[in-house]
Design a protein around this motif. Structure first.
Motif, mmCIF file in Angstrom:
data_model
loop_
_atom_site.group_PDB
_atom_site.id
_atom_site.type_symbol
_atom_site.label_atom_id
_atom_site.label_comp_id
_atom_site.label_asym_id
_atom_site.label_seq_id
_atom_site.Cartn_x
_atom_site.Cartn_y
_atom_site.Cartn_z
ATOM 1 N N GLN A 47 4.292 38.385 68.575
ATOM 2 C CA GLN A 47 5.215 38.985 69.524
ATOM 3 C C GLN A 47 6.516 38.211 69.402
ATOM 4 N N ASP A 48 7.624 38.934 69.256
ATOM 5 C CA ASP A 48 8.906 38.261 69.131
ATOM 6 C C ASP A 48 9.198 37.453 70.384
ATOM 7 N N ALA A 49 9.766 36.286 70.182
ATOM 8 C CA ALA A 49 10.139 35.445 71.301
ATOM 9 C C ALA A 49 11.311 36.078 72.049
ATOM 10 N N PRO A 50 11.324 35.955 73.355
ATOM 11 C CA PRO A 50 12.451 36.529 74.108
ATOM 12 C C PRO A 50 13.750 35.838 73.715
ATOM 13 N N GLN A 51 14.790 36.633 73.615
ATOM 14 C CA GLN A 51 16.098 36.105 73.238
ATOM 15 C C GLN A 51 16.777 35.500 74.460
ATOM 16 N N ALA A 52 17.429 34.376 74.246
ATOM 17 C CA ALA A 52 18.149 33.718 75.343
ATOM 18 C C ALA A 52 19.385 34.549 75.695
ATOM 19 N N ASP A 53 19.672 34.631 76.955
ATOM 20 C CA ASP A 53 20.845 35.380 77.419
ATOM 21 C C ASP A 53 22.081 34.520 77.171
ATOM 22 N N THR A 54 22.940 34.952 76.259
ATOM 23 C CA THR A 54 24.120 34.162 75.905
ATOM 24 C C THR A 54 25.398 34.791 76.458
ATOM 25 N N SER A 55 25.253 35.804 77.308
ATOM 26 C CA SER A 55 26.455 36.428 77.853
ATOM 27 C C SER A 55 27.098 35.507 78.903
ATOM 28 N N GLU A 56 28.414 35.544 78.941
ATOM 29 C CA GLU A 56 29.135 34.720 79.914
ATOM 30 C C GLU A 56 29.404 35.544 81.157
#
Length: 57
Positions: A47-56
């Motif tokens: 299962q793909d790892a959740p992507q970190a939220d990089t939005s400002e």
């Protein structure tokens, strides 16, 4: 009494003792299995790892 098992490739009954190709029954089955690994035919479900939220904000 020799230990017997089924070849994981073809299912043929084979012995463990004095078998140079164990757990396979022959060099052919051993090489077919190696080819399957090389072609990445074997894989574990992931299962793909959740992507970190990089939005400002």
């Amino acid at each position: 009494m020799p230990t017997t098992l089924n070849c994981p490739r073809c299912g043929k009954l084979t012995t463990w003792e004095e078998n140079d190709f164990r757990p396979f029954c022959s060099e052919r089955c051993k090489m077919i299995d190696l080819g399957a690994w090389a072609n990445e035919e074997y894989s574990l479900p992931t299962q793909d790892a959740p992507q970190a939220d990089t939005s400002e904000d």
